[in-house]
Design a protein around this motif. Structure first.
Motif, PDB file in Angstrom:
ATOM      1  N   UNK A   8      21.837 -15.864 -51.015  1.00 30.88           N
ATOM      2  CA  UNK A   8      21.284 -15.663 -49.678  1.00 30.88           C
ATOM      3  C   UNK A   8      22.234 -16.217 -48.618  1.00 30.88           C
ATOM      4  N   UNK A   9      22.854 -17.346 -48.900  1.00 33.04           N
ATOM      5  CA  UNK A   9      23.787 -17.951 -47.958  1.00 33.04           C
ATOM      6  C   UNK A   9      25.056 -17.149 -47.788  1.00 33.04           C
ATOM      7  N   UNK A  10      25.588 -16.627 -48.888  1.00 26.92           N
ATOM      8  CA  UNK A  10      26.777 -15.777 -48.780  1.00 26.92           C
ATOM      9  C   UNK A  10      26.470 -14.549 -47.930  1.00 26.92           C
ATOM     10  N   UNK A  11      25.298 -13.960 -48.156  1.00 29.48           N
ATOM     11  CA  UNK A  11      24.873 -12.794 -47.377  1.00 29.48           C
ATOM     12  C   UNK A  11      24.706 -13.157 -45.908  1.00 29.48           C
ATOM     13  N   UNK A  12      23.951 -14.228 -45.645  1.00 27.47           N
ATOM     14  CA  UNK A  12      23.708 -14.656 -44.266  1.00 27.47           C
ATOM     15  C   UNK A  12      25.016 -15.013 -43.566  1.00 27.47           C
ATOM     16  N   UNK A  13      25.906 -15.702 -44.264  1.00 28.55           N
ATOM     17  CA  UNK A  13      27.186 -16.098 -43.678  1.00 28.55           C
ATOM     18  C   UNK A  13      28.072 -14.915 -43.346  1.00 28.55           C
ATOM     19  N   UNK A  71      31.020 -18.913 -47.098  1.00 25.16           N
ATOM     20  CA  UNK A  71      30.844 -20.168 -47.830  1.00 25.16           C
ATOM     21  C   UNK A  71      29.993 -21.156 -47.032  1.00 25.16           C
ATOM     22  N   UNK A  72      30.254 -21.288 -45.738  1.00 26.09           N
ATOM     23  CA  UNK A  72      29.476 -22.220 -44.915  1.00 26.09           C
ATOM     24  C   UNK A  72      28.037 -21.717 -44.760  1.00 26.09           C
ATOM     25  N   UNK A  73      27.849 -20.398 -44.859  1.00 30.84           N
ATOM     26  CA  UNK A  73      26.501 -19.837 -44.802  1.00 30.84           C
ATOM     27  C   UNK A  73      25.607 -20.354 -45.918  1.00 30.84           C
ATOM     28  N   UNK A  74      26.196 -20.741 -47.033  1.00 32.34           N
ATOM     29  CA  UNK A  74      25.406 -21.290 -48.145  1.00 32.34           C
ATOM     30  C   UNK A  74      24.709 -22.580 -47.703  1.00 32.34           C
ATOM     31  N   UNK A  75      25.379 -23.390 -46.914  1.00 34.79           N
ATOM     32  CA  UNK A  75      24.760 -24.619 -46.423  1.00 34.79           C
ATOM     33  C   UNK A  75      23.538 -24.298 -45.566  1.00 34.79           C
ATOM     34  N   UNK A  76      23.640 -23.286 -44.709  1.00 38.87           N
ATOM     35  CA  UNK A  76      22.486 -22.920 -43.872  1.00 38.87           C
ATOM     36  C   UNK A  76      21.348 -22.378 -44.727  1.00 38.87           C
ATOM     37  N   UNK A  77      21.682 -21.683 -45.790  1.00 40.63           N
ATOM     38  CA  UNK A  77      20.659 -21.169 -46.688  1.00 40.63           C
ATOM     39  C   UNK A  77      19.964 -22.308 -47.428  1.00 40.63           C
ATOM     40  N   UNK A  78      20.710 -23.323 -47.838  1.00 43.96           N
ATOM     41  CA  UNK A  78      20.097 -24.492 -48.476  1.00 43.96           C
ATOM     42  C   UNK A  78      19.137 -25.156 -47.489  1.00 43.96           C
ATOM     43  N   UNK A  79      19.539 -25.238 -46.225  1.00 38.49           N
ATOM     44  CA  UNK A  79      18.646 -25.794 -45.207  1.00 38.49           C
ATOM     45  C   UNK A  79      17.350 -24.981 -45.150  1.00 38.49           C
ATOM     46  N   UNK A  80      17.482 -23.651 -45.104  1.00 39.43           N
ATOM     47  CA  UNK A  80      16.306 -22.780 -45.000  1.00 39.43           C
ATOM     48  C   UNK A  80      15.425 -22.894 -46.239  1.00 39.43           C
ATOM     49  N   UNK A  88      15.826 -25.189 -34.157  1.00 36.52           N
ATOM     50  CA  UNK A  88      16.330 -26.544 -34.369  1.00 36.52           C
ATOM     51  C   UNK A  88      17.362 -26.557 -35.497  1.00 36.52           C
ATOM     52  N   UNK A  89      17.049 -25.914 -36.604  1.00 31.27           N
ATOM     53  CA  UNK A  89      17.958 -25.900 -37.750  1.00 31.27           C
ATOM     54  C   UNK A  89      19.261 -25.173 -37.405  1.00 31.27           C
ATOM     55  N   UNK A  90      19.179 -24.084 -36.668  1.00 32.64           N
ATOM     56  CA  UNK A  90      20.396 -23.357 -36.285  1.00 32.64           C
ATOM     57  C   UNK A  90      21.233 -24.162 -35.293  1.00 32.64           C
ATOM     58  N   UNK A  91      20.579 -24.955 -34.446  1.00 34.23           N
ATOM     59  CA  UNK A  91      21.325 -25.831 -33.532  1.00 34.23           C
ATOM     60  C   UNK A  91      22.103 -26.886 -34.309  1.00 34.23           C
ATOM     61  N   UNK A  92      21.452 -27.499 -35.289  1.00 32.73           N
ATOM     62  CA  UNK A  92      22.128 -28.482 -36.139  1.00 32.73           C
ATOM     63  C   UNK A  92      23.273 -27.810 -36.893  1.00 32.73           C
ATOM     64  N   UNK A  93      23.026 -26.606 -37.389  1.00 31.58           N
ATOM     65  CA  UNK A  93      24.043 -25.876 -38.146  1.00 31.58           C
ATOM     66  C   UNK A  93      25.248 -25.527 -37.278  1.00 31.58           C
ATOM     67  N   UNK A  94      25.037 -25.306 -35.977  1.00 30.86           N
ATOM     68  CA  UNK A  94      26.163 -25.045 -35.072  1.00 30.86           C
ATOM     69  C   UNK A  94      27.152 -26.203 -35.129  1.00 30.86           C
ATOM     70  N   UNK A  95      26.642 -27.421 -35.071  1.00 30.35           N
ATOM     71  CA  UNK A  95      27.518 -28.593 -35.131  1.00 30.35           C
ATOM     72  C   UNK A  95      28.236 -28.672 -36.477  1.00 30.35           C
TER      73      UNK A  95
END
Length: 184
Positions: A8-13, A71-80, A88-95
């Motif tokens: 899911x993260x690879x796709x989202x990224x 690759x970094x999208x995987x981190x956002x997917x783990x968050x989700x 809020x989560x996307x704001x944190x992910x921006x940083x």
């Protein structure tokens, strides 16, 4: 959870990188800013590829741009998947996305710390990484929502609002090497 978070993260990224690229092209038409070959230069240094004095090959730029986005999208997917979703989560992910760029660019000597940049370049970079983070977040959140509430969301639902006396969710543990199904 992690297996799903990876695909899911690879796709989202990848989607986030494509949306960011489209936004960059629009911005470049307006500002007349040229293409940046920093991603290609970082990839060349990380992979030990030959560097040119001018523009790096376009394939290197695209490989680093989309590869790093995926690759970094995987981190956002783990968050989700954990239940960290929404603005809020996307704001944190921006940083986190900005930090990832800066670590790679500065560690390879290709870039300089952002505080040394012209303010207009810094604003453009933050804008584009925000576009990436929110597009990636929207996709990651939608894919994770198909799996139901994450552990953090289930914990929050025990008693709405920030409560200091609400303990952790009951431990479900592993049974016969399998994680029990999530309540839906």
């Amino acid at each position: 959870m992690l297996k799903r978070a990876v695909w899911q993260g690879l796709t989202a990224g990848l989607v986030g990188a494509a949306v960011m690229t489209a936004a960059e092209k629009v911005e470049q038409r307006v500002t007349r800013r040229p293409d940046s070959y920093v991603p290609a230069q970082v990839l060349a240094r990380l992979a030990g590829l030959p560097e040119s004095s001018g523009q790096q090959p376009r394939w290197q730029n695209l490989a680093m741009h989309y590869g790093q986005g995926a690759v970094v999208g995987v981190l956002r997917s783990v968050m989700a998947q954990a239940g960290l979703r929404g603005v809020w989560a996307s704001s944190v992910f921006t940083a986190l996305r900005l930090a990832n760029d800066q670590i790679l660019e500065n560690a390879t000597g290709v870039g300089a710390p952002p505080l040394t940049w012209p303010r207009s370049e810094l604003a453009i970079d933050v804008l584009h990484k925000s576009v990436y983070a929110f597009a990636t977040g929207a996709v990651a959140d939608a894919l994770a929502a198909r799996d139901g509430a994450g552990p953090g969301q289930r914990h929050a639902a025990m008693r709405p609002g920030r409560q200091s006396d609400v303990g952790p969710l009951p431990y479900e543990g592993r049974r016969n090497g399998r994680v029990p199904a999530r309540p839906r």
